[in-house]
Every structure is written in structure tokens, then in C-alpha cells.
Write a protein that holds these residues in place. Structure first.
Motif, PDB file in Angstrom:
ATOM      1  N   LEU A 292       0.933  -1.284  -0.105  1.00 41.84           N
ATOM      2  CA  LEU A 292      -0.047  -0.046  -0.067  1.00 41.84           C
ATOM      3  C   LEU A 292       1.000   1.323  -0.080  1.00 41.84           C
ATOM      4  CD1 LEU A 292      -2.402  -1.301   2.713  1.00 41.84           C
ATOM      5  CD2 LEU A 292      -2.953  -1.040   0.278  1.00 41.84           C
ATOM      6  N   GLU A 293       0.246   2.511  -0.434  1.00 41.22           N
ATOM      7  CA  GLU A 293       0.966   3.563  -0.582  1.00 41.22           C
ATOM      8  C   GLU A 293       0.973   4.350   0.787  1.00 41.22           C
ATOM      9  OE1 GLU A 293       0.580   6.718  -3.525  1.00 41.22           O
ATOM     10  OE2 GLU A 293       0.295   4.890  -4.857  1.00 41.22           O
ATOM     11  N   GLY A 294       2.098   4.741   1.209  1.00 43.20           N
ATOM     12  CA  GLY A 294       2.205   5.509   2.244  1.00 43.20           C
ATOM     13  C   GLY A 294       1.891   4.969   3.781  1.00 43.20           C
ATOM     14  N   MET A 295       1.893   3.289   3.645  1.00 47.13           N
ATOM     15  CA  MET A 295       1.633   2.553   4.854  1.00 47.13           C
ATOM     16  C   MET A 295       2.281   1.510   4.830  1.00 47.13           C
ATOM     17  SD  MET A 295      -2.603   2.075   5.094  1.00 47.13           S
ATOM     18  CE  MET A 295      -3.130   3.287   3.703  1.00 47.13           C
ATOM     19  N   PRO A 296       2.476   0.650   5.940  1.00 47.48           N
ATOM     20  CA  PRO A 296       2.774  -0.536   5.724  1.00 47.48           C
ATOM     21  C   PRO A 296       2.060  -1.708   5.077  1.00 47.48           C
ATOM     22  CG  PRO A 296       3.009   0.227   8.095  1.00 47.48           C
ATOM     23  CD  PRO A 296       2.169   1.097   7.012  1.00 47.48           C
ATOM     24  N   PRO A 297       2.421  -2.535   4.626  1.00 44.89           N
ATOM     25  CA  PRO A 297       1.690  -3.461   3.822  1.00 44.89           C
ATOM     26  C   PRO A 297       0.806  -4.084   4.528  1.00 44.89           C
ATOM     27  CG  PRO A 297       4.186  -4.414   3.900  1.00 44.89           C
ATOM     28  CD  PRO A 297       3.962  -3.115   4.488  1.00 44.89           C
ATOM     29  N   CYS A 298      -0.249  -4.705   3.933  1.00 48.12           N
ATOM     30  CA  CYS A 298      -1.437  -5.434   4.774  1.00 48.12           C
ATOM     31  C   CYS A 298      -1.052  -6.895   4.727  1.00 48.12           C
ATOM     32  CB  CYS A 298      -2.844  -4.809   4.048  1.00 48.12           C
ATOM     33  SG  CYS A 298      -4.081  -5.612   4.933  1.00 48.12           S
ATOM     34  N   LEU A 299      -1.010  -7.443   5.421  1.00 46.42           N
ATOM     35  CA  LEU A 299      -0.610  -8.778   5.874  1.00 46.42           C
ATOM     36  C   LEU A 299      -2.082  -9.644   5.473  1.00 46.42           C
ATOM     37  CD1 LEU A 299       2.031  -9.774   6.338  1.00 46.42           C
ATOM     38  CD2 LEU A 299       1.529  -9.842   8.618  1.00 46.42           C
ATOM     39  N   ILE A 300      -2.015 -10.653   4.636  1.00 48.25           N
ATOM     40  CA  ILE A 300      -3.188 -11.440   4.081  1.00 48.25           C
ATOM     41  C   ILE A 300      -2.900 -12.630   4.652  1.00 48.25           C
ATOM     42  CG2 ILE A 300      -4.403 -12.167   2.100  1.00 48.25           C
ATOM     43  CD1 ILE A 300      -4.461  -9.146   2.456  1.00 48.25           C
ATOM     44  N   LYS A 301      -1.767 -13.457   4.682  1.00 50.18           N
ATOM     45  CA  LYS A 301      -1.781 -14.784   5.015  1.00 50.18           C
ATOM     46  C   LYS A 301      -0.292 -14.702   5.808  1.00 50.18           C
ATOM     47  CE  LYS A 301      -4.761 -18.248   2.769  1.00 50.18           C
ATOM     48  NZ  LYS A 301      -4.860 -19.602   2.195  1.00 50.18           N
ATOM     49  N   LYS A 302      -0.404 -15.493   6.911  1.00 44.93           N
ATOM     50  CA  LYS A 302       0.828 -15.924   7.581  1.00 44.93           C
ATOM     51  C   LYS A 302       1.609 -16.812   6.793  1.00 44.93           C
ATOM     52  CE  LYS A 302      -1.401 -16.706  11.438  1.00 44.93           C
ATOM     53  NZ  LYS A 302      -1.443 -16.864  13.103  1.00 44.93           N
ATOM     54  N   LYS A 303       2.851 -17.180   7.130  1.00 42.89           N
ATOM     55  CA  LYS A 303       3.603 -18.099   6.239  1.00 42.89           C
ATOM     56  C   LYS A 303       3.223 -19.655   6.526  1.00 42.89           C
ATOM     57  CE  LYS A 303       7.314 -17.666   9.922  1.00 42.89           C
ATOM     58  NZ  LYS A 303       8.365 -16.685   9.983  1.00 42.89           N
ATOM     59  N   ASP A 304       2.246 -19.797   7.509  1.00 41.29           N
ATOM     60  CA  ASP A 304       1.798 -21.151   7.624  1.00 41.29           C
ATOM     61  C   ASP A 304       0.371 -21.219   6.887  1.00 41.29           C
ATOM     62  OD1 ASP A 304      -0.076 -19.844   9.372  1.00 41.29           O
ATOM     63  OD2 ASP A 304       0.345 -20.771  11.009  1.00 41.29           O
ATOM     64  N   GLY A 305       0.212 -20.314   6.233  1.00 36.22           N
ATOM     65  CA  GLY A 305      -0.937 -20.345   5.481  1.00 36.22           C
ATOM     66  C   GLY A 305      -2.220 -19.762   6.131  1.00 36.22           C
ATOM     67  N   ALA A 306      -2.274 -19.630   7.476  1.00 35.59           N
ATOM     68  CA  ALA A 306      -3.498 -19.176   8.320  1.00 35.59           C
ATOM     69  C   ALA A 306      -3.762 -17.697   7.884  1.00 35.59           C
ATOM     70  CB  ALA A 306      -3.328 -19.460   9.805  1.00 35.59           C
ATOM     71  N   THR A 307      -5.150 -17.522   7.955  1.00 37.30           N
ATOM     72  CA  THR A 307      -5.601 -15.972   7.671  1.00 37.30           C
ATOM     73  C   THR A 307      -5.355 -14.962   9.043  1.00 37.30           C
ATOM     74  OG1 THR A 307      -7.787 -16.541   8.348  1.00 37.30           O
ATOM     75  CG2 THR A 307      -7.131 -17.034   6.113  1.00 37.30           C
ATOM     76  N   LEU A 308      -5.535 -13.894   8.681  1.00 34.85           N
ATOM     77  CA  LEU A 308      -5.302 -12.642   9.831  1.00 34.85           C
ATOM     78  C   LEU A 308      -6.763 -12.098   9.769  1.00 34.85           C
ATOM     79  CD1 LEU A 308      -1.799 -12.164   8.559  1.00 34.85           C
ATOM     80  CD2 LEU A 308      -2.405 -12.478  10.984  1.00 34.85           C
ATOM     81  N   TYR A 309      -6.861 -11.330  10.772  1.00 32.72           N
ATOM     82  CA  TYR A 309      -7.756 -10.207  11.209  1.00 32.72           C
ATOM     83  C   TYR A 309      -8.234  -9.484   9.864  1.00 32.72           C
ATOM     84  CZ  TYR A 309      -9.802  -6.047  13.790  1.00 32.72           C
ATOM     85  OH  TYR A 309     -10.577  -5.108  14.577  1.00 32.72           O
ATOM     86  N   ALA A 310      -7.096  -8.952   9.291  1.00 31.25           N
ATOM     87  CA  ALA A 310      -7.281  -8.118   8.238  1.00 31.25           C
ATOM     88  C   ALA A 310      -8.076  -8.626   7.041  1.00 31.25           C
ATOM     89  CB  ALA A 310      -5.956  -7.372   7.622  1.00 31.25           C
ATOM     90  N   THR A 311      -7.607 -10.315   6.829  1.00 24.90           N
ATOM     91  CA  THR A 311      -8.184 -10.997   5.715  1.00 24.90           C
ATOM     92  C   THR A 311      -9.647 -11.328   5.932  1.00 24.90           C
ATOM     93  OG1 THR A 311      -6.112 -12.215   6.271  1.00 24.90           O
ATOM     94  CG2 THR A 311      -7.563 -12.824   4.134  1.00 24.90           C
ATOM     95  N   ARG A 312      -9.997 -11.519   7.173  1.00 22.62           N
ATOM     96  CA  ARG A 312     -11.346 -11.665   7.448  1.00 22.62           C
ATOM     97  C   ARG A 312     -12.185 -10.404   7.367  1.00 22.62           C
ATOM     98  NH1 ARG A 312      -8.512 -15.429  10.849  1.00 22.62           N
ATOM     99  NH2 ARG A 312      -8.220 -13.709  12.722  1.00 22.62           N
ATOM    100  N   ASP A 313     -11.482  -9.120   7.702  1.00 20.97           N
ATOM    101  CA  ASP A 313     -12.288  -7.990   7.566  1.00 20.97           C
ATOM    102  C   ASP A 313     -12.709  -7.406   6.128  1.00 20.97           C
ATOM    103  OD1 ASP A 313     -13.359  -6.945   9.885  1.00 20.97           O
ATOM    104  OD2 ASP A 313     -11.426  -5.694  10.267  1.00 20.97           O
ATOM    105  N   LEU A 314     -11.549  -7.946   5.408  1.00 21.13           N
ATOM    106  CA  LEU A 314     -11.788  -7.779   3.851  1.00 21.13           C
ATOM    107  C   LEU A 314     -13.026  -8.464   3.024  1.00 21.13           C
ATOM    108  CD1 LEU A 314      -8.113  -7.915   2.563  1.00 21.13           C
ATOM    109  CD2 LEU A 314      -9.696  -5.778   2.524  1.00 21.13           C
ATOM    110  N   ALA A 315     -12.906 -10.050   3.498  1.00 15.93           N
ATOM    111  CA  ALA A 315     -13.922 -10.785   3.179  1.00 15.93           C
ATOM    112  C   ALA A 315     -15.306 -10.393   3.653  1.00 15.93           C
ATOM    113  CB  ALA A 315     -13.768 -12.178   3.622  1.00 15.93           C
ATOM    114  N   ALA A 316     -15.309  -9.872   5.055  1.00 16.84           N
ATOM    115  CA  ALA A 316     -16.717  -9.268   5.806  1.00 16.84           C
ATOM    116  C   ALA A 316     -16.976  -8.091   4.987  1.00 16.84           C
ATOM    117  CB  ALA A 316     -16.631  -8.978   7.113  1.00 16.84           C
ATOM    118  N   ALA A 317     -16.466  -7.303   4.416  1.00 17.84           N
ATOM    119  CA  ALA A 317     -16.742  -6.081   3.755  1.00 17.84           C
ATOM    120  C   ALA A 317     -17.287  -6.188   2.525  1.00 17.84           C
ATOM    121  CB  ALA A 317     -15.567  -5.132   3.659  1.00 17.84           C
TER     122      ALA A 317
END
Length: 570
Positions: A292-317
Motif C-alpha cells: 500500500l502507498e504511504g503505509m505498511p503492507p497489509c498482511l493477508i496470510k501468515k507463512k503457515d497459510g493461516a488467515t489474519l484479522y485483516a483478511t477476515r475484515d476484507l472478506a466481511a466487507a
RNA sequence: GCGCCUAUAGCUCAGAGGAUAGAGCGCCGGCCUCCGGAGCCGGGUGCGCAGGUUCGAGUCCUGCUAGGCGCACCA
């Protein structure tokens, strides 16, 4: 529905401006209430017009003043330097306001500006298996209040409780329960047991970091559909939700959807696939991210393949937009998560969704306790139930002392105690951090919920008295000409006229405290009036009772928007 | 280090770019045989600092100071 007095004044100023050849000037924005009563009821400063008309502001004021003639409401106009000061006819203004309030009743302050547009509100959203503490209260009641405010303005609302029912924490709980869990206690007092397990996990993990790995593995197993893990998770979730429901009932809060983070396990894969298809995913240190521009990248999946908070918020939105086609979506979540939402919105934007513009993070300051932050991990929390219980108990004691004859003492004590807690939280600008302390939370004098409720009960009491004395039987109010000519009556009526403005502002700023503060001002005005003048025994008792009824109505309407009850007696 | 938020009375907080910056708490003193004393009336102290924009700045801009929060596999 707006301010019956200001509407008239603004219209007259606009007419006068038109006569001077000025069109499309936003009079409502500029018009103000002068600092002192001797300067009038409303004032129109002419400085800004000086540039438009290329004339001295004092002269413009002079010319404008002459063109604003007396009307039924406007008694006279005085020009002081660059200000056009407008004085209203006391009697006529008061009468119109009181009649408007009483005619509209519960609908006074409502409008249809929302025009059926949809607002989705994501609020409360507690973490399953963690206690509902004072920190969660803010999201819950700010969201609840905003929902009511927007409904009152003609919006459709969807209340979503985005339960924190997924994530690594469940790995921790599963591991902790397997090691130290107590079946009987889990069933008896689930939240306490789960909290203790959570706290113990973190204590033990300090000496044995391998527990963290074990927890991550357990969560991965859960996400992969492990039978035993799923069974435990389901049980933790059900038991926790039961306890939350009890608290929501006390607060009068309800939701249209309880789709929590766990609901998006399948949608998440679609979202990740979509990110992939749109070429937005990048691998970084073994994880998948969106830059992303002007901010740290958004983490979508951990290296073990598990999802993160942000991933779920995206799907929910995405899911919410598909389901509700919202015009606004409010995330009523604490200010510490500002970066998180900036990232989620940033990713949605890169995905090409125009509706990201409708998404808004309604941030609020966090709650601290003394100089320590609340920390579930350390077990350093104040349970909301405990706070509510203490507040109610104290109210109960005060009733016993001052009004022992009161009917339905328990019900009233509950309404006032809970109201005190809610009001205490809604009285401040939401962005400010709040330092919780028992003394403030349990104080019922001054700028508090009970003060407002007391004023409502007092108004109710006076009205009952009016009926008893046969002055205004069964609410038969009548306001004749000349009945409300007094200055104090007018000041009260003027305050009542401003209520719709306060609601409007609360909506625009997404700030329930606008209403809380409005009510405090109104109550102060009313109590001053009450102490200075007889009502039932006065020559214009009927008209004054009508005024009292209007005040009571507005307090009730305002409290409703805050999610607080308005008892008839207390 | 970077980013976001906050700074107004002893404390907690309001302040729509406009006229003389307001409430509550706490402290002191008052409140009538009368509508509810969870109330009312009176008493005093303040815009973090420095520039700038503007006819006008507590409010907008810049810098600084202090505090809080956030900044990769927690949510």
C-alpha cells in the motif's frame, strides 16, 4: 424537521440578502447565537459579505438590518457594527416551539434526510472467551446510539456484531483447556474459567515459549477443520455468547447479525483468490501481503497459510456490500486500530471497489484504569456486569433513602444505574481517551445520566401535580396568546427549538456526545426555571405545564437516542 | 525512527473561524411552612510554546514540547 425559530430567521435573512442581490449564500452556516442575551437571540455577522459586495461590513449590516422587517416572530432588529442582531417575540416564539414539540411527540427531532439509505454499523464485537469489560462498553453504546440517531433521521440501519470468534487466541484456549481445564467450572461460569485459562496460558508461556507454537498449531488445526478443536471452539463460543446476551439485554442493545470472524472461512478463500487474480498479492518473508502507498503492507496470510484479522475484515466487507448495498458502513472500533482500517480500506481500494468511500472507521479513545491499560492477558479488567451491578446497587440505596414509597424500585434502579454508566461514557467526545475511575462512574450528581433522568422525573411529577390540581386534566394543555411572554419561558423554548440541530450535528459528526451535552444544558435551564417560578400555582399554569410537557418530551427523545430509559419517577 | 491522536480552570471536560472562553467535580457560603434537595443561587483561577494565514484564531497552517496509541505473521 428543523429548528422552527432558526428556520424562520434564516429565511428572512435570505430574503433580505436577495434584495441586496446576493444569492446562494449559506445563511444557516453563518448565523449564530450571540454571546449575551442583550445582543439578541440570533445574529448574522456580515464580514464575509464584505468581500462579495465590496462594501464595509458595517454598512452591509446596516442595509440588511433595514430590510429585515418585523414579522410574527421577529420583534426587532438591532445593528451593532457588523452584526445584525435579531430579537424574537417571546410569546409567539415560545408558543410555536411548544406546540411543535407537543404535536410531534416522540417524532420531534426526527427527519427523513436519510431518505431510506442504508447504514451498516459494525460495533461491540467482543472477543469470545474473553470477559465483556469496560473497554467493550464504548463500542457497544456508541454504535447503539449512532444506530438510533441515524434511524431517527430516516436511514435504514443494520447492526452487526462482528464477534471475535476466530484467531490464534482460540489455539491458546484449546491448548490451555487441554492442560488445565476444569469441565465443571466451564459450565458453571464459562467466562471466568476461560479468562483464567487465558491468563494462565500467558503466564506459563513466559517460561515455556513452545506453548505459543503449540497454540498456533492448534489454531491451524481448527482452521483446517479438526474435529476435536472444532468441538471445543463451538462450546467456548456458545457459552460465551449466552453471557454476552445477558449484558446486551441489560443495555437494551440488539443486533441484526452475529456473523463473526468465523463466518468468513469460506468467503476468505474467494477473497484471497480475488486478490491473486487482480495481481495484488506479493510474497514477503514467507507471508502474503498487499502493498500500500504511504503505509505498511497489509498482511493477508501468515507463512503457515493461516488467515489474519485483516483478511477476515476484507472478506466481511465484500460480503456486507453484496448483502446490504450499504450507503455507509461504520466500524465502531477503538482508535488504536486506525492503521488496521486504513490498510483494509486501502486494499479494498486497490481491489477496485468504489464503495470503499462509504466505509468509515468511527474511532474512539481507549479506556485506561489509573495509569495502567486494561489487559485481558494480565487479568487486569473491570467486568461490565460488576460495574452495572454496583451502579444499580447504589441507585437502589439512594431510592431507599430518598423515595422509599417509589413503585417498581428494582426496575427503576436498573434503568437509572445502567443509564448512569451509559451516559458517563457518551458524555465525552468519543476520540478522547477515558480514564476509568469508580468515583466518577458512580457519581450521580452534576453532569450525569441520573441528573438528566431526575429532571425528566421531576417534569413528570409536576405534570401529575397539574392533573391532580385539575389545572391540565389528562394533559389538556393550552397555550394562549400572551401566556408565554416571559423571558425564562422563552429561553427554555429556544433550547427546545435547538434539539433537532443537536441530533443533526450528532449524526454528521458521528458523535452521540452532542446529544448528551445538549440534554445537560436543557436540564440546567429547566431546573433553573423550576426553582425560579411556580408552575402549577401560577396564573398561566396551563401554558407553563405545556412547556414542562415539551421539556419532558425532548429529554425523553434525547435519552432514547443515547439508549437510556426515561423513568416517570425515581 | 515513521505515522495517527491529544493538550483549555486544582481535577474531568464543552467550545459552529466571529462580539466579554463556558459547564461539572472539589472547596466556601446560602436556598421561602409552596410543584421532587439526584436540585437551585452565589464565590475564581485558564487556551502547552513559537511563528504564520485572516478584517478577526482556543478553533486553520508550519515548527517545537509533553502525553497516549500504532508500525509483519495478535485481534
Amino acid at each position: 424537521m428543523a429548528n422552527v425559530l432558526l428556520d424562520h430567521v434564516a429565511a428572512k435573512v435570505e430574503e433580505a440578502l436577495a434584495a441586496l442581490g446576493v444569492q446562494g449564500f449559506d445563511v444557516r452556516e453563518v448565523i449564530e447565537i450571540p454571546p449575551g442575551r442583550e445582543l439578541g437571540d440570533y445574529a448574522f455577522p456580515c464580514f464575509q459579505l464584505a468581500r462579495v459586495l465590496r462594501k464595509a461590513p458595517d454598512r452591509i449590516a446596516e442595509e440588511l438590518g433595514q430590510r429585515i422587517g418585523p414579522t410574527e416572530l421577529i420583534e426587532r432588529v438591532e445593528v451593532v457594527k457588523a452584526y445584525v442582531n435579531i430579537f424574537l417575540n417571546r410569546d409567539e416564539s415560545s408558543r410555536r416551539v411548544v406546540e411543535a414539540v407537543l404535536a410531534r411527540g416522540d417524532d420531534y427531532g426526527k427527519s427523513d434526510v436519510g431518505n431510506g439509505k442504508t447504514v451498516v454499523l459494525d460495533f461491540s464485537s467482543p472477543n469470545i472467551a474473553k470477559p465483556f469489560h469496560v473497554g467493550h462498553l464504548r463500542s457497544t453504546i456508541i454504535g447503539h446510539s449512532l444506530a438510533r440517531i441515524f434511524e431517527s433521521l430516516g436511514f435504514k440501519t443494520v447492526r452487526i456484531n462482528h464477534l471475535g470468534d476466530w484467531g490464534t487466541q482460540f489455539g491458546k484456549l484449546i491448548v490451555a483447556y487441554r492442560r488445565w481445564g476444569d469441565r465443571a467450572r466451564l459450565e458453571a461460569e464459562p467466562i471466568r474459567e476461560l479468562l483464567d485459562l487465558y491468563v494462565r496460558f500467558h503466564q506459563e508461556a513466559e517460561n515455556d515459549p513452545s506453548l505459543e507454537d503449540e497454540a498456533r498449531a492448534a489454531f491451524k488445526a481448527l482452521e483446517d477443520g479438526g474435529v476435536e478443536e472444532t468441538r471445543l471452539w463451538q462450546e467456548f463460543r456458545d457459552l460465551s455468547l449466552e453471557e454476552f446476551e445477558r449484558t446486551y439485554r441489560r443495555l437494551g442493545v440488539h443486533f441484526d447479525s452475529y456473523l463473526g470472524e468465523s463466518a468468513y472461512n469460506e468467503a476468505i478463500e474467494r477473497t484471497v483468490a480475488e486478490l491473486e487474480a487482480k495481481g495484488l498479492l506479493k510474497e514477503s518473508e514467507g507471508a502474503l501481503v498487499v502493498e500500500l502507498e504511504g503505509m505498511p503492507p497489509c498482511l493477508i496470510k501468515k507463512k503457515d497459510g493461516a488467515t489474519l484479522y485483516a483478511t477476515r475484515d476484507l472478506a466481511a466487507a465484500v460480503h456486507r456490500y453484496e448483502t446490504y448495498r450499504f450507503d455507509h458502513m461504520f466500524y465502531v472500533v477503538g482508535a488504536p486500530q486506525q492503521l488496521h482500517f486504513a490498510q483494509v480500506f486501502g486494499v479494498l481500494k486497490r481491489m477496485g471497489y468504489p464503495w470503499v468511500e462509504a466505509c468509515e472507521h468511527i474511532a474512539f479513545g481507549h479506556v485506561r484504569f489509573g495509569d495502567e491499560a486494561f489487559s485481558t492477558r494480565k487479568g487486569n479488567v473491570i467486568f461490565l456486569e460488576e460495574l452495572l451491578d454496583q451502579a444499580v446497587a447504589r441507585v437502589r440505596a439512594i431510592i431507599e433513602e430518598r423515595n422509599p414509597e417509589l413503585e417498581e424500585k428494582d426496575r427503576v434502579a436498573e434503568a437509572v444505574g445502567v443509564g448512569a454508566v451509559i451516559f458517563n461514557d457518551l458524555a465525552h467526545n468519543r476520540i478522547k481517551d477515558v480514564v476509568f475511575d469508580w468515583e466518577t462512574a458512580l457519581n450521580f450528581e452534576g453532569d450525569t445520566g441520573p441528573y438528566v433522568q431526575y429532571t425528566h422525573a421531576r417534569a413528570a411529577s409536576v405534570l401529575r401535580r397539574g392533573v391532580e390540581e385539575g389545572v391540565a386534566p389528562a394533559g389538556a394543555f393550552s397555550v394562549g396568546r400572551g401566556d408565554l411572554a416571559g423571558e425564562e419561558e422563552f429561553q427554555l423554548a429556544k433550547a427546545l427549538a435547538q434539539y433537532p440541530d443537536a441530533v443533526q450535528r450528532a449524526a454528521e459528526e458521528r458523535e452521540p456526545s452532542e446529544i448528551a451535552r445538549y440534554l445537560l444544558d436543557l436540564c440546567r435551564d429547566f431546573n433553573s426555571f423550576y426553582h425560579a417560578h411556580r408552575i402549577v400555582g401560577s396564573p398561566n399554569a396551563r401554558a407553563r405545564l405545556a412547556l414542562v410537557a415539551a421539556v419532558k418530551q425532548v429529554i425523553k427523545n434525547g435519552l432514547y437516542l443515547l439508549g437510556i430509559e426515561a423513568p416517570e419517577a425515581m
